[in-house]
Design a protein around this motif. Structure first.
Motif, PDB file in Angstrom:
ATOM      1  N   ALA A 107       0.974  -0.997   0.070  1.00 32.83           N
ATOM      2  CA  ALA A 107      -0.052  -0.038  -0.038  1.00 32.83           C
ATOM      3  C   ALA A 107       0.696   1.163   0.035  1.00 32.83           C
ATOM      4  O   ALA A 107       1.991   1.062   0.358  1.00 32.83           O
ATOM      5  CB  ALA A 107      -0.892   0.007   1.225  1.00 32.83           C
ATOM      6  N   SER A 108       0.369   2.369  -0.221  1.00 27.34           N
ATOM      7  CA  SER A 108       1.153   3.609  -0.607  1.00 27.34           C
ATOM      8  C   SER A 108       0.388   4.899   0.417  1.00 27.34           C
ATOM      9  O   SER A 108      -0.664   4.826   0.279  1.00 27.34           O
ATOM     10  CB  SER A 108       1.314   3.926  -1.962  1.00 27.34           C
ATOM     11  N   PHE A 109       1.171   5.524   0.958  1.00 25.30           N
ATOM     12  CA  PHE A 109       0.723   6.495   1.849  1.00 25.30           C
ATOM     13  C   PHE A 109       1.113   7.494   1.078  1.00 25.30           C
ATOM     14  O   PHE A 109       2.365   8.161   1.143  1.00 25.30           O
ATOM     15  CB  PHE A 109       1.455   6.416   3.390  1.00 25.30           C
ATOM     16  N   VAL A 110       0.268   8.377   0.211  1.00 23.69           N
ATOM     17  CA  VAL A 110       0.300   9.435  -0.452  1.00 23.69           C
ATOM     18  C   VAL A 110       0.205  10.757   0.225  1.00 23.69           C
ATOM     19  O   VAL A 110      -1.001  10.937   0.750  1.00 23.69           O
ATOM     20  CB  VAL A 110      -0.465   9.533  -1.715  1.00 23.69           C
ATOM     21  N   VAL A 111       1.297  11.575   0.075  1.00 18.87           N
ATOM     22  CA  VAL A 111       1.038  12.834   0.619  1.00 18.87           C
ATOM     23  C   VAL A 111       0.766  13.961  -0.182  1.00 18.87           C
ATOM     24  O   VAL A 111       1.705  14.101  -1.205  1.00 18.87           O
ATOM     25  CB  VAL A 111       2.597  13.164   1.638  1.00 18.87           C
ATOM     26  N   ARG A 112      -0.110  14.860   0.001  1.00 17.98           N
ATOM     27  CA  ARG A 112      -0.352  15.960  -0.996  1.00 17.98           C
ATOM     28  C   ARG A 112       0.937  16.733  -1.574  1.00 17.98           C
ATOM     29  O   ARG A 112       2.042  16.778  -0.392  1.00 17.98           O
ATOM     30  CB  ARG A 112      -1.031  16.991  -0.503  1.00 17.98           C
ATOM     31  N   ASP A 113       1.166  17.342  -2.500  1.00 13.19           N
ATOM     32  CA  ASP A 113       2.266  17.859  -2.876  1.00 13.19           C
ATOM     33  C   ASP A 113       2.388  19.479  -2.957  1.00 13.19           C
ATOM     34  O   ASP A 113       2.945  20.272  -3.380  1.00 13.19           O
ATOM     35  CB  ASP A 113       2.368  17.550  -4.633  1.00 13.19           C
ATOM     36  N   ASP A 114       1.105  20.010  -2.435  1.00 11.01           N
ATOM     37  CA  ASP A 114       0.901  21.426  -2.234  1.00 11.01           C
ATOM     38  C   ASP A 114       0.816  22.120  -0.965  1.00 11.01           C
ATOM     39  O   ASP A 114       0.268  22.965  -0.654  1.00 11.01           O
ATOM     40  CB  ASP A 114      -0.621  21.551  -3.102  1.00 11.01           C
ATOM     41  N   PHE A 115       1.784  21.386   0.015  1.00  9.86           N
ATOM     42  CA  PHE A 115       1.999  22.147   1.309  1.00  9.86           C
ATOM     43  C   PHE A 115       2.852  23.460   0.981  1.00  9.86           C
ATOM     44  O   PHE A 115       3.697  23.275  -0.101  1.00  9.86           O
ATOM     45  CB  PHE A 115       2.332  21.104   2.287  1.00  9.86           C
ATOM     46  N   ASP A 116       2.805  24.129   2.016  1.00  7.32           N
ATOM     47  CA  ASP A 116       3.749  25.441   1.758  1.00  7.32           C
ATOM     48  C   ASP A 116       5.174  24.885   1.480  1.00  7.32           C
ATOM     49  O   ASP A 116       6.162  25.396   0.959  1.00  7.32           O
ATOM     50  CB  ASP A 116       3.601  26.575   2.819  1.00  7.32           C
ATOM     51  N   PHE A 117       5.366  23.952   2.752  1.00  9.39           N
ATOM     52  CA  PHE A 117       6.823  23.622   2.721  1.00  9.39           C
ATOM     53  C   PHE A 117       6.996  21.850   3.154  1.00  9.39           C
ATOM     54  O   PHE A 117       6.024  21.465   3.811  1.00  9.39           O
ATOM     55  CB  PHE A 117       7.422  24.439   4.068  1.00  9.39           C
ATOM     56  N   TYR A 118       8.176  21.603   2.836  1.00  4.22           N
ATOM     57  CA  TYR A 118       8.184  20.102   3.448  1.00  4.22           C
ATOM     58  C   TYR A 118       9.840  20.047   3.921  1.00  4.22           C
ATOM     59  O   TYR A 118      10.750  20.764   3.482  1.00  4.22           O
ATOM     60  CB  TYR A 118       8.232  18.873   2.092  1.00  4.22           C
ATOM     61  N   VAL A 119       9.401  19.454   5.294  1.00  3.33           N
ATOM     62  CA  VAL A 119      10.961  19.150   5.908  1.00  3.33           C
ATOM     63  C   VAL A 119      11.108  17.664   6.136  1.00  3.33           C
ATOM     64  O   VAL A 119      10.268  16.860   6.401  1.00  3.33           O
ATOM     65  CB  VAL A 119      10.678  19.909   7.504  1.00  3.33           C
ATOM     66  N   LEU A 120      12.388  17.183   5.566  1.00  4.71           N
ATOM     67  CA  LEU A 120      12.581  15.785   5.158  1.00  4.71           C
ATOM     68  C   LEU A 120      13.911  15.445   6.195  1.00  4.71           C
ATOM     69  O   LEU A 120      14.759  16.024   6.136  1.00  4.71           O
ATOM     70  CB  LEU A 120      12.981  15.091   4.009  1.00  4.71           C
ATOM     71  N   ILE A 121      13.527  14.225   7.246  1.00  2.00           N
ATOM     72  CA  ILE A 121      14.604  14.190   8.134  1.00  2.00           C
ATOM     73  C   ILE A 121      14.937  12.825   8.098  1.00  2.00           C
ATOM     74  O   ILE A 121      14.058  11.920   8.556  1.00  2.00           O
ATOM     75  CB  ILE A 121      14.191  14.631   9.444  1.00  2.00           C
TER      76      ILE A 121
END
Ligand code: FAD
Length: 238
Positions: A107-121
């Motif tokens: 299964a895939s957990f798809v996150v919207r592409d239109d947030f103001d910002f993405y922080v990836l850690i």
């Protein structure tokens, strides 16, 4: 000489034609055959998956599809090479045409592409997921990424369309992810945070964002492995 701490396995197989991988943090289960044996795959049984003909289930571990080329039916998986792991040992010894079993992604957990910002850690186990996200976000997206690696030889280059603020955190320089994230000024806009890697590290960083008042619905934190625990399973993502 720099020691090798990660390696890529590329597999081209016509059965990948339908390979579905919609989300950057998808995972496949890789099944590692014992030395000299052919890989076996589970089959559907009355109570879930079974192993055919009473075969003993092989060791399985989760890995991220880093890149998939549908035309060539080619899948790339990046392995961290650490000491004393079934998967890491297999990857360190792998030769062209060695074979593995693979299942998923389920299964895939798809996150919207239109947030103001993405922080990836994340640490190096999350580098495939973070690298994929960086390269898949659209040009309008703004991304800040914190990636902990052993040393500068482990840095990778990405081809993002999005605008990227990339911070490599190198253990050889005495810098670590938790401290680096806590010390950084985070975006004030609506931000989606993705955290993955060693389980305790992931929880500490998750809790830091919550303590800072970050909306819990805009954080995904996952334990990809746990220090001292083989075949770790994070049954309770935050
Ligand atoms: C959703 C998901 C996606 C993942 N994607 C990737 C990926 O793309 N690439 C990748 O390399 N890993 C990835 N991982 C992590 C990988 O599944 C684990 O690191 C796994 O434990 C490796 O299996 P192993 O057989 O090598 O070690 P194990 O047999 O599971 O563990 C043996 C020992 O090694 C330690 N260990 C495990 N991993 C590490 C590590 N990275 N560094 C240092 N010590 C370790 C354990 O604590 C244990 O003491 C992912 C995990 C998840 C849940």
């Amino acid at each position: 000489m720099t020691s090798r701490r990660s390696t890529s396995a590329t597999s081209a197989d016509p059965s990948f034609a339908e390979f579905p991988s919609l989300a950057y943090d998808d995972h496949v289960k890789l099944f590692f055959p014992s030395a000299g044996a052919e890989p076996v795959l589970p089959v559907p049984g009355p109570n879930g998956l079974d192993w055919p003909g009473g075969t003993i289930a092989p060791e399985g571990r989760d890995y991220t599809p880093r890149r998939f080329d549908r035309e060539k039916c080619e899948l790339v998986i990046d392995f961290v090479l650490h000491d004393g792991g079934v998967a890491a040992d297999w990857a360190a010894r792998a030769k062209p045409r060695d074979r593995l079993g693979m299942g998923g992604p389920r299964a895939s957990f798809v996150v919207r592409d239109d947030f103001d910002f993405y922080v990836l850690i994340g640490d190096e186990t999350a580098l495939p997921a973070i690298g994929r996200r960086i390269e898949e976000l659209p040009a309008e997206a703004r991304v800040m990424a914190f990636i902990e690696i052993a040393d500068s030889a482990e840095r990778q280059t990405f081809s993002p369309a999005a605008s990227l603020d990339l911070r490599w955190i190198e253990r050889s320089a005495g810098t670590f992810l938790i401290e680096a994230v806590k010390a950084a000024a985070m975006p004030s806009e609506q931000t989606y945070v993705f955290i993955a890697g060693e389980a305790d590290m992931s929880k500490v960083i998750h809790d830091h964002f919550i303590a800072q008042g970050h909306d819990p619905d805009l954080i995904k934190a996952a334990g990809y492995w746990r220090r001292g625990e083989a075949d770790f399973y994070d049954g309770h993502e935050h």
